[in-house]
Design a protein around this motif. Sequence first.
Motif, PDB file in Angstrom:
ATOM      1  N   GLY A  29       0.866  -1.344   0.074  1.00  0.00           N
ATOM      2  CA  GLY A  29      -0.076  -0.106   0.084  1.00  0.00           C
ATOM      3  C   GLY A  29       1.064   1.237  -0.031  1.00  0.00           C
ATOM      4  O   GLY A  29       0.360   2.138  -0.228  1.00  0.00           O
ATOM      5  N   LYS A  30       2.175   1.169  -0.011  1.00  0.00           N
ATOM      6  CA  LYS A  30       2.970   2.352   0.100  1.00  0.00           C
ATOM      7  C   LYS A  30       3.221   2.589  -1.224  1.00  0.00           C
ATOM      8  O   LYS A  30       3.168   1.961  -2.235  1.00  0.00           O
ATOM      9  N   ARG A  31       3.960   3.950  -1.411  1.00  0.00           N
ATOM     10  CA  ARG A  31       4.216   4.426  -2.734  1.00  0.00           C
ATOM     11  C   ARG A  31       5.939   4.612  -2.760  1.00  0.00           C
ATOM     12  O   ARG A  31       6.566   5.087  -2.172  1.00  0.00           O
ATOM     13  N   VAL A  32       6.451   3.988  -3.754  1.00  0.00           N
ATOM     14  CA  VAL A  32       7.910   4.103  -3.962  1.00  0.00           C
ATOM     15  C   VAL A  32       8.149   4.458  -5.262  1.00  0.00           C
ATOM     16  O   VAL A  32       7.878   4.317  -6.448  1.00  0.00           O
ATOM     17  N   VAL A  33       9.209   5.857  -5.122  1.00  0.00           N
ATOM     18  CA  VAL A  33       9.520   6.789  -6.348  1.00  0.00           C
ATOM     19  C   VAL A  33      10.892   6.394  -6.722  1.00  0.00           C
ATOM     20  O   VAL A  33      11.831   6.617  -5.808  1.00  0.00           O
ATOM     21  N   ALA A  34      11.286   5.757  -7.870  1.00  0.00           N
ATOM     22  CA  ALA A  34      12.846   5.639  -8.367  1.00  0.00           C
ATOM     23  C   ALA A  34      13.217   6.769  -9.324  1.00  0.00           C
ATOM     24  O   ALA A  34      12.290   7.016 -10.302  1.00  0.00           O
ATOM     25  N   ILE A  35      14.226   7.447  -8.956  1.00  0.00           N
ATOM     26  CA  ILE A  35      14.703   8.599  -9.812  1.00  0.00           C
ATOM     27  C   ILE A  35      15.563   7.894 -10.898  1.00  0.00           C
ATOM     28  O   ILE A  35      16.639   7.313 -10.609  1.00  0.00           O
ATOM     29  N   THR A  36      15.183   7.699 -11.915  1.00  0.00           N
ATOM     30  CA  THR A  36      15.577   7.196 -13.128  1.00  0.00           C
ATOM     31  C   THR A  36      16.351   7.900 -13.945  1.00  0.00           C
ATOM     32  O   THR A  36      15.446   8.532 -15.065  1.00  0.00           O
ATOM     33  N   GLY A  37      17.495   8.280 -13.820  1.00  0.00           N
ATOM     34  CA  GLY A  37      18.061   9.755 -14.654  1.00  0.00           C
ATOM     35  C   GLY A  37      18.981   9.159 -15.890  1.00  0.00           C
ATOM     36  O   GLY A  37      19.900  10.012 -16.289  1.00  0.00           O
ATOM     37  N   GLY A  38      18.737   7.914 -16.490  1.00  0.00           N
ATOM     38  CA  GLY A  38      19.625   7.807 -17.798  1.00  0.00           C
ATOM     39  C   GLY A  38      18.850   6.797 -18.458  1.00  0.00           C
ATOM     40  O   GLY A  38      18.225   6.210 -18.224  1.00  0.00           O
ATOM     41  N   ARG A  39      18.959   7.291 -19.880  1.00  0.00           N
ATOM     42  CA  ARG A  39      18.124   6.803 -21.177  1.00  0.00           C
ATOM     43  C   ARG A  39      19.223   5.656 -21.470  1.00  0.00           C
ATOM     44  O   ARG A  39      20.505   5.723 -22.034  1.00  0.00           O
ATOM     45  N   ALA A  40      18.404   4.411 -21.969  1.00  0.00           N
ATOM     46  CA  ALA A  40      19.498   3.465 -23.076  1.00  0.00           C
ATOM     47  C   ALA A  40      19.434   4.005 -24.272  1.00  0.00           C
ATOM     48  O   ALA A  40      18.610   4.764 -24.651  1.00  0.00           O
ATOM     49  N   ILE A  41      20.533   3.844 -24.729  1.00  0.00           N
ATOM     50  CA  ILE A  41      21.408   4.375 -26.128  1.00  0.00           C
ATOM     51  C   ILE A  41      21.204   2.963 -26.947  1.00  0.00           C
ATOM     52  O   ILE A  41      22.015   2.107 -26.735  1.00  0.00           O
ATOM     53  N   PHE A  42      20.253   2.900 -27.938  1.00  0.00           N
ATOM     54  CA  PHE A  42      20.126   1.664 -28.768  1.00  0.00           C
ATOM     55  C   PHE A  42      20.887   1.823 -30.220  1.00  0.00           C
ATOM     56  O   PHE A  42      21.068   3.001 -30.739  1.00  0.00           O
TER      57      PHE A  42
END
Length: 299
Positions: free
Chosen positions: A286-299
């Motif tokens: 029931g809790k809320r978890v926020v992940a800071i995802t600061g990088g994009r994959a380069i394909f």
Amino acid sequence: MDCFHDFTQLRGAGALIQMPGLAAHFSLPAELLCFANFSGPTGSFKDSLAEGMIRMAEQNGVLAPAAPVFGSGAGGFAAALTLAGYRTGHPVTLCVGAGVLPARSRLLGELGAKLVLCPSTGGQGGLDRRAARLAAERGGWFADYYGDDLNPEFHRRVTGPAILKATGEKLDFVVAAVGSGGTVSGVGEYIKAWTNGIRIIAVEPCESQVLSGGFAGPHGLEGIGCGFVPDNYNPYIVDRVLPVSTGDGREAARQALLCDGLPLSDTAGAALAAALQLAADPENAGKRVVAITGGRAIF
């Protein structure tokens, strides 16, 4: 459809993204969200950070108009700083180790940076000292990624407020991977100043657990786990340090792409992997978890 003045307006502070695919795939008892702030040209939050630090240095009077900017290293922040310097009218010089790959040197040069080769034996500290000395000699400013408070200050002013606004201040955990320490410190300081009960989680490579008092070691999570505790890292606002292996970071990034179409770098995947661990814990139902995802994959 909105028409933006330039690309920086489109980038914004970041976007809060629900992850229904991952939630279903792992049957998560907690709500998992990603705060993605990697829409800049180099594919990471460092684009906004570099320009933000330059603008604040100008406002503070430590960087004069058209004065040179100095940086150290050849990683993502170096590329972002070079582009930000060009946009803001400040020529950028980078102090890099003699062992930097030729392709990387060529890329930074093509972006407009001047490179100063330094002995690799001095490590990051040696590069920082050389850059600071050149800045003092030439009337410029050293953008100290690991030690200048303008780094966490950017996150106090931008990232932290953006996360609280996007979530309506309804969250229980904020998870951030630690490179320079600026993100977790700035976001954590802001959130803890304005709220109560939100836990700040720092992520480091399992193979290099320096923040936890262990030894530095090689790993594959680019941009974090620098092998020392950065000056910008504030341990007093961190409630827990979670180690994530290179393999788990890569797997989390793969699952994010397959389940929710979110293209994360392996390092952003490490933050997500730690957030998944928290969201999967029955005690956090029931809790809320926020992940800071600061990088994009380069394909």
